[in-house]
Design an enzyme around this catalytic site. Structure first.
Site, PDB file in Angstrom:
ATOM      1  N   HIS A 141     105.282 -22.587   5.448  1.00 12.51           N
ATOM      2  CA  HIS A 141     105.094 -23.938   4.899  1.00 12.51           C
ATOM      3  C   HIS A 141     105.264 -23.988   3.377  1.00 12.51           C
ATOM      4  O   HIS A 141     104.542 -24.718   2.689  1.00 12.51           O
ATOM      5  CB  HIS A 141     103.722 -24.497   5.284  1.00 12.51           C
ATOM      6  CG  HIS A 141     103.582 -24.768   6.756  1.00 12.51           C
ATOM      7  ND1 HIS A 141     103.985 -25.944   7.337  1.00 12.51           N
ATOM      8  CD2 HIS A 141     103.131 -24.001   7.777  1.00 12.51           C
ATOM      9  CE1 HIS A 141     103.758 -25.907   8.642  1.00 12.51           C
ATOM     10  NE2 HIS A 141     103.246 -24.724   8.946  1.00 12.51           N
TER      11      HIS A 141
ATOM     12  N   ASP B  36      98.953 -20.978   8.729  1.00  8.32           N
ATOM     13  CA  ASP B  36      99.336 -21.365  10.087  1.00  8.32           C
ATOM     14  C   ASP B  36     100.842 -21.185  10.288  1.00  8.32           C
ATOM     15  O   ASP B  36     101.617 -21.204   9.335  1.00  8.32           O
ATOM     16  CB  ASP B  36      98.946 -22.828  10.355  1.00  8.32           C
ATOM     17  CG  ASP B  36      99.590 -23.788   9.362  1.00  8.32           C
ATOM     18  OD1 ASP B  36      99.732 -23.405   8.177  1.00  8.32           O
ATOM     19  OD2 ASP B  36      99.964 -24.901   9.756  1.00  8.32           O
ATOM     20  N   GLU B  37     101.216 -21.030  11.548  1.00 11.93           N
ATOM     21  CA  GLU B  37     102.618 -21.099  11.980  1.00 11.93           C
ATOM     22  C   GLU B  37     103.569 -20.225  11.163  1.00 11.93           C
ATOM     23  O   GLU B  37     104.680 -20.643  10.853  1.00 11.93           O
ATOM     24  CB  GLU B  37     103.095 -22.564  11.934  1.00 11.93           C
ATOM     25  CG  GLU B  37     102.298 -23.470  12.846  1.00 11.93           C
ATOM     26  CD  GLU B  37     102.772 -24.919  12.807  1.00 11.93           C
ATOM     27  OE1 GLU B  37     102.793 -25.547  13.868  1.00 11.93           O
ATOM     28  OE2 GLU B  37     103.102 -25.428  11.720  1.00 11.93           O
ATOM     29  N   VAL B  38     103.135 -19.029  10.819  1.00 16.03           N
ATOM     30  CA  VAL B  38     104.049 -18.118  10.115  1.00 16.03           C
ATOM     31  C   VAL B  38     105.052 -17.598  11.151  1.00 16.03           C
ATOM     32  O   VAL B  38     104.666 -17.130  12.213  1.00 16.03           O
ATOM     33  CB  VAL B  38     103.278 -16.945   9.480  1.00 16.03           C
ATOM     34  CG1 VAL B  38     104.252 -15.981   8.810  1.00 16.03           C
ATOM     35  CG2 VAL B  38     102.263 -17.473   8.472  1.00 16.03           C
TER      36      VAL B  38
END
Ligand SMILES: *[C@@H]1O[C@H](CO)[C@@H](O)[C@H](O)[C@H]1NC(C)=O
Ligand SMILES: *[C@@H]1O[C@H](CO)[C@@H](O)[C@H](O)[C@H]1NC(C)=O
Ligand SMILES: *[C@@H]1O[C@H](CO)[C@@H](O)[C@H](O)[C@H]1NC(C)=O
Ligand SMILES: *[C@@H]1O[C@H](CO)[C@@H](O)[C@H](O)[C@H]1NC(C)=O
Ligand SMILES: *[C@@H]1O[C@H](CO)[C@@H](O)[C@H](O)[C@H]1NC(C)=O
Ligand SMILES: *[C@@H]1O[C@H](CO)[C@@H](O)[C@H](O)[C@H]1NC(C)=O
Length: 592
Positions: free
Chosen positions: A295, A362-364
């Site tokens: 992100h 998050d969401e790596v």
């Protein structure tokens, strides 16, 4: 004391307090209130180790001119200024931003007559103990937000709290006793009133994403006002993401100049301070999040060498959950130096207003590290130790600035990182995640996306080619359907958490991700649905008898809260037709 009614299903219309207090009794005597009713405030002043209790009451107009334990400086807040703000804001709510409650009465309803009116004669605010240090920026549980409120039939009001924040919560409740009269003036129909109230959870918040779309400082402050009015005490600002970097960092000026959508869509250091102050003065602690290492693609515009897998097209979904793909490189000394400069600049400006800093996580996407020239691998066994080093560096610097780190659940549950005991883990994917986090001994925040994501159910924002569109029909988003307030209200933060670990669940947040939300619809996207989360977090998911809370009991109160928010110029949506609440609860189903 005479003439208390206990609140029953039908008597509760137009006697609404949201979130519902732990205990609430009221009568039905009408009392009016005028702007010039005297407000007295007993301060507890601490000098050195001596506490001077029971100081004589002072009249509130003199509050700011007195010296207080928490000396006001340009960078921090005094209890005096918080009380002063709470009273002024309550006066605006009662006398300017109020509403005529016709929707909560039958068609033939007549307002109380202003003739021979009885009045509120005196309001006393009683601080029962000296505040802990940093009352506006506690760690969870450090400040007692409980309060009591007493209104006698002859018009004397006493609000007591063990802290300044408790007093502020009591003043907020006080405003919800009053209605506007169509001929002018404000009155309550509820005297006498006795309330004793305290929150169930110590972390009650809303998260707003201001990267996917830009929101002005005014737009953000309006959300904070609504958060405070719901007795929430945290405002999580997800301030940067892959799509834009709107936060000015003076030591890295190009970050925002190039990373913002436009050079004028930036939060200056002054704006950032204003927003934090605006929250803190209302007993709302802001938690700033710089999400990383995923992100972060918006850093590429100013520092391209720090980002791997930037904006791969058209198959961006191999490398990220959303376009543009891109992640901070994981084994780069330049990235470390960049983060050190960034944090050195930002954290001292967070510290006066908050005890927390959120580093995301998050969401790596592991595939993105195959393209990272410092790693060239997507093997978890290679990446995991590098991620551990990355987070250790960041968290050490955060602690050195006197702040407590917050991370998303993936850092603990997917990356298996060893986190400090102080680290708060914010869950979003499931109730099992909450159970796993507390099982590992960490403090957890809840906010299961199937209940508390406010963006869900709008449909896709991705575009599909004519050849593939049929396969995506009817273009639902990943977390459809729309999470209506009843769904949000049905969520129990402690679902699946063993009793002996429940104390580790600090509370939670409702999340406003902003792919399809901008200043035009943000108020109605958040409100009044986040009120449902606010009540679950303040009052608990179960009522005093241990039963699930009733929608039938809640909905007229939520309708009333919605009217109060609208009166305060927050564009909250209606949840029912007036018909449903004008004569008891007419729109219930399945009641035997
Ligand atoms: C406030 O600050 C001033 C100047 O630093 C100091 O003299 C005074 O004692 C402080 N007041 C309190 C109540 O701590
Ligand atoms: C204040 O603290 C006391 C002692 O812990 C507690 O009994 C009371 O409920 C608290 N709140 C208020 C508003 O008095
Ligand atoms: C990380 O970078 C160092 C220094 O460039 C290098 O020696 C090491 O092999 C790299 N580690 C990995 C896993 O690529
Ligand atoms: C974390 O542990 C799980 C279960 O042992 C494993 O599947 C996963 O690959 C690990 N993650 C990393 C990044 O090492
Ligand atoms: C209470 O709500 C939960 C969901 O949080 C639900 O699973 C449960 O069935 C409800 N209990 C009753 C008695 O309705
Ligand atoms: C209002 O509600 C009461 C109680 O449910 C009912 O007896 C009465 O008929 C209703 N009046 C109207 C006009 O609907």
């Amino acid at each position: 004391m005479k003439s208390f009614l206990s609140i029953s299903l039908f008597a509760s219309l137009a006697s609404a307090i949201w979130p519902i207090p732990s205990s609430y009794e009221h009568g039905e005597t009408v009392l009016w209130i005028t702007r010039d009713v005297p407000v007295y405030y007993n301060s507890v002043i601490e000098v050195g180790s001596i506490t001077y209790q029971n100081e004589p009451y002072i009249i509130c107009s003199q509050i700011k001119s007195r010296s207080f334990a928490n000396n006001e400086s340009s960078d921090s807040l005094s209890a005096a200024s918080m009380i002063d703000y709470a009273i002024k804001s309550a006066w605006r709510t009662i006398f300017e931003n109020s509403f005529v409650p016709w929707k909560f009465h039958p068609r033939e309803w007549e307002e109380p007559s202003p003739k021979e009116a009885a009045y509120i004669t005196k309001i006393k605010l009683e601080l029962l103990q000296a505040d802990p240090q940093d009352v506006a920026k506690p760690l969870a549980g450090e400040v007692d937000e409980s309060y009591t409120l007493k209104l006698t039939e002859d018009g004397e009001v006493t609000i007591c709290g063990n802290s300044t924040v408790g007093l502020i919560r009591g003043v907020t409740t006080f405003t919800q006793l009053f209605f506007k009269h169509s001929q002018g003036g404000a009155y309550t129909t509820l005297a006498p009133v006795r309330i004793a109230d305290a929150p169930k959870f110590s972390h009650r918040g809303v998260n707003l994403d201001v990267s996917r779309n830009f929101f002005s400082v005014q737009d953000i402050k309006r959300q904070i006002d609504a958060i405070a009015y719901n007795k929430m005490n945290r405002f999580h600002l997800h301030v940067t993401d892959s799509q834009s970097w709107p936060l000015e960092i003076p030591s890295l000026p190009e970050l925002a100049e190039k990373g913002a959508y436009r050079p004028d869509l930036i939060y200056s250091t002054k704006d950032f301070k204003d927003i934090q102050y605006h929250a803190a003065i209302q007993g709302v602690e802001m938690i700033t999040e710089i999400d990383m290492p995923g992100h972060t693609s918006s850093i590429w515009y100013s520092y391209p060498d720090l980002i791997s897998a930037f904006n791969i097209q058209p198959n961006w979904d191999t490398y990220a959950a959303e376009p543009p793909s891109g992640t901070l490189k994981l084994n780069s000394t330049e990235v470390g130096e960049f983060l050190e400069t960034l944090f050195d600049d930002l954290l001292p400006r967070v510290h006066p207003y908050s005890s927390y800093f959120h580093t995301g996580g998050d969401e790596v996407n592991k595939n993105a590290y195959e393209l990272d020239d410092t790693v060239r691998s997507k093997d978890p066994a290679v990446l995991q130790p590098l991620m551990q080093k990355f987070i250790d560096r960041n968290h050490d610097q955060i602690r050195a600035q006197g702040l407590t780190p917050v991370v998303w659940e993936e850092m603990l549950l997917d990356w298996n990182l060893t986190l400090g005991e102080d680290v708060i883990v914010q869950t979003w994917q499931s109730d099992e995640a909450v159970a796993q986090v507390v099982e590992k001994g960490h403090k957890a925040l809840v906010g299961n996306y199937k209940y508390w994501y406010l963006d869900c159910g709008k449909g896709q924002w991705l575009d599909f080619s004519p050849s593939s569109a049929a396969g995506f029909w009817p273009f639902q988003d990943y977390c459809a359907p729309f999470h209506n307030w009843r769904l949000i209200y049905s969520y129990d933060p402690l679902a699946g958490v063993p009793e002996d670990k429940a104390h580790l669940v600090l509370g939670g947040e409702a999340h406003m991700w902003a792919e399809q939300t901008d200043p035009i619809n943000v108020d109605r996207m958040i409100w009044p649905r986040a009120c449902a989360a606010a009540e679950v977090l303040w009052s608990g998911a179960k009522d005093g008898n241990g039963k699930n809370r009733s929608q039938i009991e809640a909905s007229p109160r939520l309708s009333e809260m919605r009217e109060r928010l609208v009166a305060k110029e927050i564009g909250a949506e209606p949840i029912q037709m007036p018909y449903c609440i004008m004569n008891g609860t007419q729109c219930a189903l399945g009641v035997s």
